[in-house]
Design a protein around this motif. Structure first.
Motif, mmCIF file in Angstrom:
data_model
loop_
_atom_site.group_PDB
_atom_site.id
_atom_site.type_symbol
_atom_site.label_atom_id
_atom_site.label_comp_id
_atom_site.label_asym_id
_atom_site.label_seq_id
_atom_site.Cartn_x
_atom_site.Cartn_y
_atom_site.Cartn_z
ATOM 1 N N GLY A 89 0.772 -1.235 0.000
ATOM 2 C CA GLY A 89 0.000 0.000 0.000
ATOM 3 C C GLY A 89 0.799 1.277 0.000
ATOM 4 O O GLY A 89 0.223 2.365 -0.094
ATOM 5 N N THR A 90 2.129 1.196 0.098
ATOM 6 C CA THR A 90 2.916 2.430 0.096
ATOM 7 C C THR A 90 3.026 2.981 -1.322
ATOM 8 O O THR A 90 3.029 2.246 -2.302
ATOM 9 N N ASP A 91 3.135 4.297 -1.409
ATOM 10 C CA ASP A 91 3.204 5.015 -2.683
ATOM 11 C C ASP A 91 4.648 5.464 -2.909
ATOM 12 O O ASP A 91 5.171 6.276 -2.136
ATOM 13 N N PRO A 92 5.344 4.955 -3.932
ATOM 14 C CA PRO A 92 6.741 5.346 -4.147
ATOM 15 C C PRO A 92 6.913 6.838 -4.398
ATOM 16 O O PRO A 92 7.962 7.408 -4.069
ATOM 17 N N ASP A 93 5.907 7.496 -4.963
ATOM 18 C CA ASP A 93 5.995 8.941 -5.179
ATOM 19 C C ASP A 93 6.029 9.683 -3.838
ATOM 20 O O ASP A 93 6.811 10.619 -3.649
ATOM 21 N N GLU A 94 5.191 9.242 -2.909
ATOM 22 C CA GLU A 94 5.131 9.907 -1.599
ATOM 23 C C GLU A 94 6.394 9.631 -0.792
ATOM 24 O O GLU A 94 6.941 10.518 -0.122
ATOM 25 N N VAL A 95 6.895 8.375 -0.856
ATOM 26 C CA VAL A 95 8.145 8.048 -0.151
ATOM 27 C C VAL A 95 9.284 8.897 -0.710
ATOM 28 O O VAL A 95 10.124 9.405 0.044
ATOM 29 N N ALA A 96 9.291 9.099 -2.016
ATOM 30 C CA ALA A 96 10.346 9.896 -2.646
ATOM 31 C C ALA A 96 10.300 11.350 -2.194
ATOM 32 O O ALA A 96 11.347 12.000 -2.065
ATOM 33 N N GLU A 97 9.118 11.893 -1.943
ATOM 34 C CA GLU A 97 9.016 13.265 -1.448
ATOM 35 C C GLU A 97 9.692 13.391 -0.088
ATOM 36 O O GLU A 97 10.404 14.366 0.184
ATOM 37 N N ARG A 98 9.487 12.410 0.780
ATOM 38 C CA ARG A 98 10.131 12.439 2.089
ATOM 39 C C ARG A 98 11.634 12.211 1.970
ATOM 40 O O ARG A 98 12.433 12.807 2.700
ATOM 41 N N PHE A 99 12.015 11.353 1.016
ATOM 42 C CA PHE A 99 13.439 11.121 0.755
ATOM 43 C C PHE A 99 14.119 12.415 0.313
ATOM 44 O O PHE A 99 15.217 12.744 0.784
ATOM 45 N N GLU A 100 13.460 13.180 -0.548
ATOM 46 C CA GLU A 100 14.065 14.420 -1.032
ATOM 47 C C GLU A 100 14.231 15.434 0.097
ATOM 48 O O GLU A 100 15.235 16.159 0.144
ATOM 49 N N ARG A 101 13.272 15.503 1.010
ATOM 50 C CA ARG A 101 13.427 16.427 2.139
ATOM 51 C C ARG A 101 14.665 16.061 2.967
ATOM 52 O O ARG A 101 15.400 16.943 3.435
ATOM 53 N N ALA A 102 14.888 14.774 3.140
ATOM 54 C CA ALA A 102 16.072 14.341 3.888
ATOM 55 C C ALA A 102 17.358 14.712 3.150
ATOM 56 O O ALA A 102 18.320 15.203 3.760
ATOM 57 N N ILE A 103 17.379 14.500 1.842
ATOM 58 C CA ILE A 103 18.568 14.823 1.058
ATOM 59 C C ILE A 103 18.832 16.331 1.070
ATOM 60 O O ILE A 103 19.980 16.777 1.148
ATOM 61 N N SER A 104 17.777 17.123 1.005
ATOM 62 C CA SER A 104 17.939 18.573 1.071
ATOM 63 C C SER A 104 18.609 18.986 2.377
ATOM 64 O O SER A 104 19.515 19.837 2.394
ATOM 65 N N THR A 105 18.181 18.376 3.474
ATOM 66 C CA THR A 105 18.777 18.679 4.781
ATOM 67 C C THR A 105 20.232 18.243 4.836
ATOM 68 O O THR A 105 21.108 18.997 5.290
ATOM 69 N N LEU A 106 20.514 17.040 4.371
ATOM 70 C CA LEU A 106 21.877 16.512 4.453
ATOM 71 C C LEU A 106 22.848 17.302 3.583
ATOM 72 O O LEU A 106 23.953 17.650 4.025
ATOM 73 N N THR A 107 22.468 17.595 2.349
ATOM 74 C CA THR A 107 23.396 18.263 1.438
ATOM 75 C C THR A 107 23.675 19.702 1.852
ATOM 76 O O THR A 107 24.695 20.269 1.450
ATOM 77 N N SER A 108 22.789 20.277 2.633
ATOM 78 C CA SER A 108 23.053 21.637 3.123
ATOM 79 C C SER A 108 23.963 21.631 4.341
ATOM 80 O O SER A 108 24.423 22.688 4.774
ATOM 81 N N ALA A 109 24.244 20.433 4.897
ATOM 82 C CA ALA A 109 25.002 20.369 6.144
ATOM 83 C C ALA A 109 26.349 19.684 6.014
ATOM 84 O O ALA A 109 27.241 19.923 6.830
ATOM 85 N N VAL A 110 26.517 18.802 5.013
ATOM 86 C CA VAL A 110 27.768 18.053 4.898
ATOM 87 C C VAL A 110 28.286 18.134 3.464
ATOM 88 O O VAL A 110 27.596 18.617 2.568
ATOM 89 N N GLY A 111 29.487 17.614 3.284
ATOM 90 C CA GLY A 111 30.143 17.737 1.985
ATOM 91 C C GLY A 111 29.492 16.949 0.876
ATOM 92 O O GLY A 111 28.865 17.497 -0.023
ATOM 93 N N THR A 112 29.607 15.631 0.910
ATOM 94 C CA THR A 112 29.103 14.771 -0.159
ATOM 95 C C THR A 112 28.126 13.755 0.409
ATOM 96 O O THR A 112 28.408 13.123 1.427
ATOM 97 N N VAL A 113 26.990 13.592 -0.262
ATOM 98 C CA VAL A 113 25.989 12.600 0.136
ATOM 99 C C VAL A 113 25.817 11.629 -1.033
ATOM 100 O O VAL A 113 25.375 12.027 -2.112
#
Length: 261
Positions: A89-113
């Protein structure tokens, strides 16, 4: 040169399927850390593995990301969302939206992700029916990586891990050789000289008869599938009482790998 590395994720990054001599797992991330450490003088490399089996994306974001950011490494590997995708029942589009928020946070704080895609599950019986869903999620992961300048450890294209010898008996996690090939591919992604080719073909296997295949499937269902379903029905996770490996010495990882080689 990468002087510090933090691995974030679930069972894949914890190393399930690649046991060391003490029962704790090694895995691709630990093996990859050794490749990175070997490029530097002894003692100049710092490595921490925060991954815990069974964790969902939001749990990884909540429990592991703050610590990873606090450590401020040169490199973070972020593998998350796989356990979300295989849930009904999970939606890959919705999971990807949450994944992108995490990547946005990480890339603004560390060198390479460095991010990872999911495997091609065409030949994995328990996950074959999820192939289209995983491919959809992978497309999102690659697009997100492009937007944020993240190197991609593309597991879908690593065809040699489609061999059954690359997988543990549970058919859900990689074997030691499978983890080794992923570590070698990670090195290639970051331009590190690696000691072997992850795409090297496997030696031929003798053909298996119908009876042997059926027997293996019955044993697998009894030993792995039924317990896995039971945990899902009880709302349990394999990582409920597991702690992350934390800070690891590359020399200790080498000795653990050598002792089971």
């Amino acid at each position: 040169m990468i002087g510090s590395y933090v691995a974030v994720g679930d069972s894949f990054t914890e190393g399930v399927g690649d046991p060391g001599p003490d029962g704790a797992f090694v895995g691709w991330a630990d093996r990859f850390a050794v490749l990175l450490a070997d490029r530097l003088p002894e003692g100049d490399f710092d490595y921490t593995n925060l991954a815990v089996r069974g964790k969902l994306l939001d749990q990884i974001v909540e429990d592991q990301m703050p610590r990873a950011i606090e450590l401020a490494p040169d490199l973070i590997s972020f593998c998350a969302g796989g356990n979300d995708i295989i849930r009904p029942g999970t939606d890959p589009d919705e999971v990807a939206e949450r994944f992108e928020r995490a990547i946005s946070t990480l890339t603004s704080a560390v060198g390479t992700v460095m991010v990872t895609t999911g495997f091609d599950t065409r030949d994995i019986p328990v996950l074959r029916h999820l192939r289209g869903k995983i491919a959809t999620y992978n497309g999102h992961v690659r697009a997100i990586a492009d937007r944020y300048g993240c190197p991609v450890l593309d597991l879908w294209s690593l065809k040699t891990v489609q061999d059954r010898r690359a997988w543990d008996d549970d058919r859900l996690h990689l074997s030691p050789e499978g983890h080794t090939r992923v570590a070698l591919r990670a090195g290639q992604v970051l331009g590190v000289e690696v000691p072997a080719d992850p795409d090297q073909p496997w030696p031929p296997l003798p053909p298996r008869g119908t009876f042997e295949v059926r027997r293996d499937n019955i044993h697998w269902a009894r030993d792995y599938l039924v317990p896995w379903i039971g945990r899902r029905l009880r709302g349990e996770s394999s990582g409920d009482h597991v702690s992350a490996k934390g800070h690891l010495s590359p020399d200790d990882i080498k000795s653990r790998i050598a002792s089971v080689a």
